[in-house]
Design a protein around this motif. Structure first.
Motif, short mmCIF file in Angstrom:
data_model
loop_
_atom_site.label_atom_id
_atom_site.label_comp_id
_atom_site.label_asym_id
_atom_site.label_seq_id
_atom_site.Cartn_x
_atom_site.Cartn_y
_atom_site.Cartn_z
N PHE A 193 0.81 -1.21 0.00
CA PHE A 193 0.00 0.00 0.00
C PHE A 193 0.85 1.27 0.00
O PHE A 193 0.37 2.36 -0.30
CB PHE A 193 -0.89 0.05 1.24
N ALA B 183 -5.96 -8.35 1.70
CA ALA B 183 -5.38 -7.12 1.14
C ALA B 183 -5.74 -6.98 -0.33
O ALA B 183 -6.04 -5.88 -0.80
CB ALA B 183 -3.87 -7.13 1.31
N LEU B 184 -5.73 -8.09 -1.08
CA LEU B 184 -6.10 -8.06 -2.49
C LEU B 184 -7.54 -7.56 -2.64
O LEU B 184 -7.84 -6.73 -3.50
CB LEU B 184 -5.96 -9.45 -3.09
N ILE C 243 -7.60 -3.78 -1.79
CA ILE C 243 -7.02 -2.98 -2.87
C ILE C 243 -7.96 -2.95 -4.07
O ILE C 243 -8.21 -1.90 -4.68
CB ILE C 243 -5.64 -3.54 -3.28
N GLY D 146 -8.22 1.36 1.70
CA GLY D 146 -6.87 1.63 2.18
C GLY D 146 -6.45 0.65 3.25
O GLY D 146 -7.22 -0.24 3.65
N PRO D 147 -5.23 0.79 3.75
CA PRO D 147 -4.71 -0.16 4.73
C PRO D 147 -5.49 -0.18 6.04
O PRO D 147 -5.55 -1.21 6.71
CB PRO D 147 -3.27 0.32 4.95
N THR E 96 2.71 -3.70 -10.32
CA THR E 96 2.01 -2.77 -9.44
C THR E 96 1.59 -3.49 -8.16
O THR E 96 1.60 -4.73 -8.12
CB THR E 96 0.76 -2.22 -10.14
N PRO E 97 1.20 -2.75 -7.13
CA PRO E 97 0.72 -3.42 -5.91
C PRO E 97 -0.41 -4.39 -6.17
O PRO E 97 -0.42 -5.50 -5.62
CB PRO E 97 0.27 -2.24 -5.03
N LEU E 98 -1.37 -4.03 -7.01
CA LEU E 98 -2.49 -4.93 -7.30
C LEU E 98 -2.02 -6.16 -8.06
O LEU E 98 -2.44 -7.29 -7.76
CB LEU E 98 -3.57 -4.19 -8.09
N ALA F 93 -0.24 -8.38 -5.62
CA ALA F 93 -1.17 -9.00 -4.67
C ALA F 93 -1.92 -10.16 -5.29
O ALA F 93 -2.32 -11.10 -4.59
CB ALA F 93 -2.15 -7.95 -4.15
#
Length: 451
Positions: A55, A177-178, A181, A186-187, A263-265, A268
């Motif tokens: 994140f 988390a996936l 997101i 958010g976190p 990317t983060p996504l 994840a």
């Protein structure tokens, strides 16, 4: 058998088949179920920073090296606290300590909820991350507690299920988390989901778990376990299996981001898969060890881990994300199998030691439970330090070479040494006759048929 309210069980003899079939199995399974729940959430809290860093984009001002350092320190604290958590079971009782250790998970979760926003200093993130290490301790106390509930013939399955159910806490928080997101959250949304779950785990442990009077206040077992060379040999091997599992769990997403530009996504989407499969197969590793011998399964497992690491080196040098991801997932599966087989070896080794000392029957079983319970916490603590080494190795590899290839080469060498130690100590020849006493002459060799 137990006091009113199910708090203390005064007599516990799982090796007695009549006792086990009449009442023991039912009680042991109940304690296993709620132990898994608490340990599962503990693993999620311990590894929550493996997803929180996903994140943390450029607005947080952290470099890849900062993030690897953060996860390394979280792993370190989780390893260190396993030692006192192991012996807390003997001091407070398994049920009582499960309640306390579950409730303690609120501290790092609430703290992370409070500070998780751009503008927070790196030192603050480090401090709050260190608090999350308490989640790593739940494994040690849970394994020590459950080890005492089950007979030797069922330990591979029971310990594998207990640990595997706990390990699944890693992919579960990554999946959560996936979802967060993907939904644009958010976190703090992720952290907020876990606060009520922690409360539920503590309440259920208090309501349904038991303490075993037979393991209370046996502080001498800790000293005996420290002096036992097998404790340190198995710690070394567990660095290779569990150290790899927890280290890769923290690092997988960051490696994909930094080496392949994910990317983060995108990261994840795949980071949960390896820890999930590695967790699910841990009981399989224990079951295979029950049937074929833990040393045999562990040896073959290190061969497979070395081969998978070799493929990762090729994928890294050729910049092939598909091959890299596939090999990493296979490596995760092998770490899970190895976790189950190595932990099955521990009680078998100490039963063999008991027989070598001339003990038999319940006396030998009690000796094995006593030493293996104390050793498990130490082995779990040292093994978790492997996760620290993995994250530091990745940090240095990216700083020096811009990729993880150098780190994987070091891991390959480590697996080769673990393979050699497993063969030399537990498969090359059977145990020496009883009567040897010194550490140097005590001969760690133990027949694989026994472990």
């Amino acid at each position: 058998m137990t006091a009113p309210g199910g708090r203390w069980i005064q007599h516990w003899d799982p090796e007695d088949e009549d006792f086990w079939n009449r009442t023991g199995e039912r009680v042991a399974r109940r304690n296993l179920l709620f132990s898994v729940l608490s340990e599962h959430i503990g693993f999620s809290v311990w590894t929550m920073w493996s997803v929180l860093v996903l994140f943390m984009g450029p607005e947080y001002g952290l470099t890849p090296a900062d993030k690897f350092l953060l996860t390394s320190l979280v792993t370190l604290v989780g390893a260190v606290v396993r030692v006192p958590y192991t012996f807390a079971v003997a001091v407070f009782g398994g049920r009582n300590w499960t309640v306390v250790s579950a409730a303690l998970l609120l501290v790092p979760t609430v703290a992370a909820f409070a500070v998780m926003e751009p503008g927070t200093s790196f030192s603050t993130f480090l401090l709050v991350g260190l608090l999350a290490g308490v989640g790593g301790g739940n494994f040690a106390s849970s394994m020590t507690n459950i080890n005492a509930f089950f007979p030797l013939r069922r330990k591979g399955w029971a310990l594998g299920l207990n640990a595997g159910g706990g390990n699944i806490g890693v992919p579960v928080i990554q999946l959560a988390a996936l979802a967060v997101i993907g939904a644009g959250g958010g976190p703090r949304v992720l952290l907020g989901l876990y606060i009520p779950l922690i409360v539920v785990a503590a309440v259920l442990a208090g309501r349904y778990m038991d303490n075993l009077a037979s393991v209370r206040n046996d502080t001498g077992a800790a000293g005996d376990a420290v002096r036992e060379p097998h404790t340190w040999i198995m710690s070394f091997l567990y660095v290779g299996t569990f150290g790899s599992f927890i280290g890769y769990s923290f690092a997988f997403g960051m490696v994909l981001q930094n080496e392949f530009g994910r990317t983060p996504l995108q990261a994840a989407y795949v980071t949960f898969l390896g820890p999930l499969l590695g967790s699910l197969v841990r009981p399989v590793g224990g079951r295979l060890a029950d049937r074929y011998g833990g040393a045999r399964i562990t040896l073959g497992n290190f061969v497979g881990m070395g081969a998978a690491t070799g493929v990762l080196i090729v994928a890294s040098t050729q910049k092939s994300p598909a091959l890299f991801t596939a090999a990493f997932v296979v490596l995760f599966v092998l770490t899970g199998l190895g976790n189950g087989s190595t932990y099955k070896m521990i009680p078998g080794i100490f039963q063999a030691e008991a027989r070598a000392r001339g003990l038999s029957g319940e006396e030998a079983a009690a000796y094995g439970r006593r030493l293996s319970g104390a050793a498990m916490g130490l082995i779990g603590a040292v093994g978790a330090l492997g996760g620290v080494g993995i994250n530091l190795a990745f940090r240095q590899s990216f700083l020096s070479h811009g990729s993880g290839t150098g780190a994987f080469a070091a891991f390959l060498a480590w697996y080769a040494v673990c393979l050699a130690v497993t063969w030399a100590v537990y498969l090359r020849r059977p145990a020496r006759p009883a009567g040897t006493t010194g550490v140097a002459e005590k001969a760690p060799q133990v027949s694989h048929a026994r472990v």
